[in-house]
Enzyme design. Structure first.
Site, short mmCIF file in Angstrom:
data_model
loop_
_atom_site.label_atom_id
_atom_site.label_comp_id
_atom_site.label_asym_id
_atom_site.label_seq_id
_atom_site.Cartn_x
_atom_site.Cartn_y
_atom_site.Cartn_z
N HIS A 68 -8.49 8.27 2.34
CA HIS A 68 -6.81 7.66 1.42
C HIS A 68 -6.73 5.89 2.75
CE1 HIS A 68 -3.40 6.86 0.02
NE2 HIS A 68 -2.95 6.33 0.75
N ASP A 77 7.97 11.92 -6.05
CA ASP A 77 7.87 10.66 -5.42
C ASP A 77 7.61 9.41 -6.48
OD1 ASP A 77 6.46 9.48 -2.89
OD2 ASP A 77 5.19 8.66 -4.77
N ARG A 129 13.42 3.75 -4.98
CA ARG A 129 13.30 3.05 -2.84
C ARG A 129 12.51 1.56 -2.82
NH1 ARG A 129 8.75 5.52 -1.08
NH2 ARG A 129 8.99 4.38 1.20
N SER A 147 5.84 10.14 0.83
CA SER A 147 5.61 9.93 -0.02
C SER A 147 4.09 9.72 0.23
CB SER A 147 5.73 8.09 -0.02
OG SER A 147 5.24 8.03 -1.62
#
Ligand code: URA
Length: 432
Positions: free
Chosen positions: A82, A161, A168, A183
């Protein structure tokens, strides 16, 4: 339990219990806690933080708020990579076939581009016929037989999330380390891989602008992953300069294929080999030096290219487009030239990512269509000498107005000075 009391507790700097965090995540997912209370809580976390234990529990609860991919059929062979997001980062297209050609199982759910940062799903869309969705049984079969499958993130992966991230985004509560770490890691845990390599980008084109911030985030994410029973490595890589030469979807696929042919830019090859080596080392449980040898061989022997063609073809992609470099082409392909003699002293990489969005390669609004052929070829990078009038980049777009705006922005994103700046490292460090 009352959400009011949890907000008050966090406001006073208290640490929440697993039951309290589970209550918060459940109420987020099923909509029973109103958004004003969710955002008040998020703001309290921004000011008061969370302990490592609270962050790990929040991650675990969010990871299990929706579908969780079960990759246990692959034992310890499943591995994921990732990136925290960058400009010109096409490493997934390179590390996936390298790792798969060496017997790792890469079962990947990728995202679309976000803001100025590109996304693997958009890049793969530049290959005609490539299918980004498939039934779960087919996905698992392909991972078993080919070793790699990459699809877009499912609708019900980490719904908590998804909700919290959208809140957010509009309440100035994105930049909190425990919220960012939980997250990202909740999505990785839900995606099921046994080993996870994180590419934490540092610099002007990254979420984390300084090495200290990137290190803190990397450490937090590695700890969370380990607490959830995963093998973890984080690599800190430079994003003060775009990675490689190409920015934009079809251009980036073409560049990734160049690397798989043993050609292409040295920085992209080095970062890709580093990430792939850590993936192979974790997943096969072998020393890094041995994994480095194997990944280099996989790239240089053509085994990774062969695996790439097999993977793309298994998902319906037209490999003749890859073989003949017959990607979508923009109607306007025009250079930007240096305004003076000197050296490139700085590239504002986030601004360069924005230039690619202006050209059509990314979305200004979620519902925007992207132009797969649009993007930038970067001819000169930080540290390179330039002469007045010499091309420093080539912009690709299908719209004259977009070109004019992008050209002005690109020139503004580049500083040219008298002396070359000191060379920056490409790899800042590794956290295990
Ligand atoms: N990417 C994510 O997925 N979550 C964050 O909070 C920040 C970046």
């Amino acid at each position: 339990m009352r959400m009011y009391d949890l907000i008050e507790k966090k406001k006073q700097g208290g640490a929440l219990t697993r039951e309290e965090i589970a209550f918060f995540v459940r109420g987020t997912t099923d909509g029973s806690i109103p958004e004003y209370q969710l955002t008040a809580f998020l703001m309290a976390v921004c000011f008061r933080g969370m302990t490592a234990e609270e962050t790990a529990i929040l991650t675990d609860e969010m990871a299990h708020s929706g579908d969780v991919l079960d990759l246990s059929a692959f034992g310890t062979a499943s591995v994921d990579k990732h990136s925290t997001g960058g400009v010109g980062d096409k490493t997934t297209l390179i590390v996936t076939p390298i790792a798969a050609s060496l017997g790792c199982r890469v079962a990947k759910m990728s995202g679309r581009g976000l803001g100025y940062t590109g996304g693997t799903v958009d890049k793969l869309s530049a290959i005609p016929g490539y299918s980004l969705t498939m039934p779960h049984a087919d996905f698992m079969r392909q991972v078993e037989t080919v070793g790699a499958a990459v699809i877009s993130q499912s609708g019900n992966l980490t719904p908590a999330d998804k909700k919290l991230y959208s809140l957010r985004d509009v309440t100035a509560t994105v930049d909190s380390l425990p919220l960012i770490a939980s997250s990202i890691m909740s999505k990785k845990i839900a995606a099921g891989a046994h080993s996870i390599v994180l590419d934490v980008k540092v610099g002007s084109g990254a979420f984390m602008k300084t090495e200290a911030d990137a290190t803190a985030l990397a450490k937090a994410m590695v700890e969370i992953g380990k607490a959830c029973g995963r093998r973890m490595t984080a690599v800190l890589t430079d994003m003060d300069i775009p990675l490689g030469i190409a920015v934009g979807n079809a251009l980036e696929v073409a560049e990734a294929v160049e690397i798989l042919h043993g050609r292409g830019p040295a920085d992209l090859r080095e970062v890709s080999l580093t990430l792939a080596s850590h993936m192979v080392s974790l997943c096969k449980n072998i020393p890094l030096t041995e994994a480095e040898e194997l990944t280099k061989q996989a790239l240089d022997s053509g085994a990774a290219l062969k695996k790439f063609r097999e993977w793309i073809s298994a998902q319906g992609g037209d490999v003749s487009v890859i073989d003949n470099a017959a990607y979508p082409k923009a109607s306007i392909v025009r250079p930007i030239c240096a305004e003076r003699d000197g050296f490139i002293t700085k590239m504002d990489t986030a601004a360069i990512g924005e230039v690619s969005v202006v050209l059509g390669a990314g979305r200004a609004k979620a519902e925007d269509e992207i132009d797969l052929s649009a993007g930038i070829e970067i001819l000169k990078k930080t540290g390179d000498a330039v002469k007045a009038g010499e091309p420093i980049a080539v912009l690709h777009t299908s719209d004259e107005e977009r070109f004019a705006d992008a050209a002005l922005r690109y020139a503004a994103a580049i500083d040219i000075g008298e002396t070359a700046p000191p060379k920056r490292d490409l790899i800042f460090g590794v956290i295990r």
